[in-house]
Motif scaffolding. Sequence first.
Motif, mmCIF file in Angstrom:
data_model
loop_
_atom_site.group_PDB
_atom_site.id
_atom_site.type_symbol
_atom_site.label_atom_id
_atom_site.label_comp_id
_atom_site.label_asym_id
_atom_site.label_seq_id
_atom_site.Cartn_x
_atom_site.Cartn_y
_atom_site.Cartn_z
ATOM 1 N N THR A 16 -71.821 -92.497 8.573
ATOM 2 C CA THR A 16 -70.697 -91.588 8.796
ATOM 3 C C THR A 16 -70.913 -90.251 8.113
ATOM 4 O O THR A 16 -70.711 -89.186 8.709
ATOM 5 N N ASN A 17 -71.330 -90.286 6.855
ATOM 6 C CA ASN A 17 -71.440 -89.066 6.067
ATOM 7 C C ASN A 17 -72.572 -88.147 6.515
ATOM 8 O O ASN A 17 -72.665 -87.014 6.034
ATOM 9 N N ALA A 18 -73.416 -88.618 7.408
ATOM 10 C CA ALA A 18 -74.529 -87.791 7.886
ATOM 11 C C ALA A 18 -74.279 -87.233 9.285
ATOM 12 O O ALA A 18 -75.105 -86.483 9.802
ATOM 13 N N ALA A 66 -65.722 -83.384 7.255
ATOM 14 C CA ALA A 66 -65.219 -84.755 7.162
ATOM 15 C C ALA A 66 -65.114 -85.343 8.564
ATOM 16 O O ALA A 66 -64.613 -84.720 9.483
ATOM 17 N N THR A 67 -65.554 -86.590 8.716
ATOM 18 C CA THR A 67 -65.664 -87.185 10.039
ATOM 19 C C THR A 67 -65.042 -88.567 10.074
ATOM 20 O O THR A 67 -65.180 -89.349 9.148
ATOM 21 N N GLN A 126 -76.500 -91.990 -0.066
ATOM 22 C CA GLN A 126 -75.102 -91.568 -0.033
ATOM 23 C C GLN A 126 -75.058 -90.048 -0.106
ATOM 24 O O GLN A 126 -75.260 -89.450 -1.162
ATOM 25 N N LYS A 127 -74.856 -89.418 1.058
ATOM 26 C CA LYS A 127 -74.935 -87.963 1.154
ATOM 27 C C LYS A 127 -76.304 -87.504 0.641
ATOM 28 O O LYS A 127 -77.324 -87.908 1.169
ATOM 29 N N ASP A 128 -76.353 -86.716 -0.433
ATOM 30 C CA ASP A 128 -77.639 -86.217 -0.935
ATOM 31 C C ASP A 128 -78.245 -87.109 -2.009
ATOM 32 O O ASP A 128 -79.305 -86.790 -2.552
ATOM 33 N N THR A 129 -77.592 -88.212 -2.310
ATOM 34 C CA THR A 129 -78.062 -89.090 -3.380
ATOM 35 C C THR A 129 -78.852 -90.261 -2.809
ATOM 36 O O THR A 129 -78.397 -90.930 -1.880
#
Length: 627
Positions: free
Chosen positions: A313-315, A320-321, A586-589
């Motif tokens: 989802t976060n990619a 926000a999606t 997780q996002k950039d992590t």
Amino acid sequence: MKTRFPKYRLSLPLTLLAAVVLAGAITLLALWCQPNALRSVVRIFLNKPILIVLNALPVGLLLLGLACLLRSLFFGAALTNLLVCGFSIANRVKIEVRDEPVFPRDLSLLKEVFSAVGNYEIHYPVKAIALVLLVTAALAALGIFVGHQPLSAEKIRGWRGSLLGAAASFGALVLVTVTLLGSNSLYESIGASNPYHLSTMFNETGFPYSFFHQFTTYLVDKPEGFSRSEAAGWETGDRSGLGADVHLVMVMNEGFSNITDDPVFTYGPSEDPLPNLHALREDPHALSGRVVVPGFAGGTANTEFDVLTGMQTNALSATATSAMRTVNRNLDSVLRVFAGDGYHTSFFHPGDDWFYNRENVYRWLGAAETVFADEMEDLEYKGRWVTDDYMAGFIEEKFEEAVANGQWLCNYTTTIQNHMAYTAEKYGPDYDFPPLRTSAALSQEVETMLAVYAEGARDADAMLGRLVDYFSRRPEPVVLAFWGDHLPYLGDNQIGYRQLGLDVIPGQEGQENLTAYETPYVIWANDAAAEALDWENAAAALDLRPDGRISACFLGAALLELTGRTGESPWFDFLNQLRRQVPVVQKDTCLPMEGTAFTSPAGELAADIARWRQWSYYKLKYKEIRP
């Protein structure tokens, strides 16, 4: 007519003043059409004056654009009033029927909307509809008798000037929408009594503003370097029939977490809220750890999407999606892989089928059967939500039905009992909650929230225990996967977590960010399944991180590998290879197999993550899958 009723022409200053007044009046009427009382909206707007501008601005620009096209301020106002207030009334009806507002994307789902209308008892706001039509007619009538003086510059008179004015107005509307109105930081900073409830946000920030804000949400960004032909080449080598014959039951439990395991809680052994989870972690036929989900304190359907599709989802977008709202075609999923092996695939949820568009999305994900609350019989409630115990019984009933029909079952169930809000009235005014055991100094508000939440966690754990006990007695091979969709919402600004002293900080980048997104999971096999899978070797071959942490988007792929389905889907095989490099993204992590988290992956890992994003985009936009 022109002789008997000459048109009165407004000067340019009066025309602009009239446009401002009309935009404000239409905005006010649109707000009046909403389900909440206008006086409450006015009170909010007076406390937050920026909302007046944010709601009237798009209405005003739309009015100017239509006025230029129609070459009449009042004709433009009539059409603007019909459009804005018409959508506002539709929003009111949808919120009252579905507890979900109208989104721009609903325009692409008109067929589904019209087919769904007959399934609900709708009480149309007749007074509001009549007033909107009356005002529209009055504005149109004024357009017959009132005009404006022509501009002095000959070059922009007539249709040329009209088109230029319309282009400028609509261009400004687009620019304002993607910048000011589309700003997530501004939208979130305005605040609402419940920022995680979209209907509340629409009601309290105003329909025009919230609706135009949604034009910048639910988008899918095209990844850098995407090539449709290259991505199509990755879709080769699908097979079926390689997996072991075991039933797979996946249960995602609402708000399930093990925050009560923190030392700040002082429960004794006999008071443990999660005895079944703790016992199962010691079972030789179980794997356990923490699943890193896409959202904090909300976004249930996003976790479903990540687990079942292997996308993230976060990619999908920089904004926000809601992942479910990006789906409008058949997609590869865990359910579809099992369906290819001849399994009966199903999704159960004791909520409404329209929420997150699940009714359609699960069909696109390959579920042959979907069952929602309106199709479940003799529902049992604890407070306003269907109990986890009822859902355990429903799963057992459907499992026996599949076995009786000679079917192998792959099921995904999402529960609802421990949904927020965790108020003293959640289970009724006279409910006696077990004592909360904690060493922290808590406010009464937080103590109540935690006591109510812990009771739901007990019931979730009891559901897990009941299912394990049931499948332990069954001769059929069954793998049970059980996890939480997200951490619980414990008050604004994480007040519950802060008073407990827990390091839960959503929205920050870095390793500490993961604690806000981690929920427990356990994967367990009964004796028959353990034998069919050669459990010890199959579990070891998964190469899980030592602490068991795994992103939700890799969990479904891991279940496919565990049940012997490596080689059936090039997509899920790729995900399992990527998981062995970074079990958590997780996002950039990124969290590697060993060691600490890092950002900015490089080299082969960066290339594989880029391929993952591009492949996801191809599936969402282009891949054709026959039903």
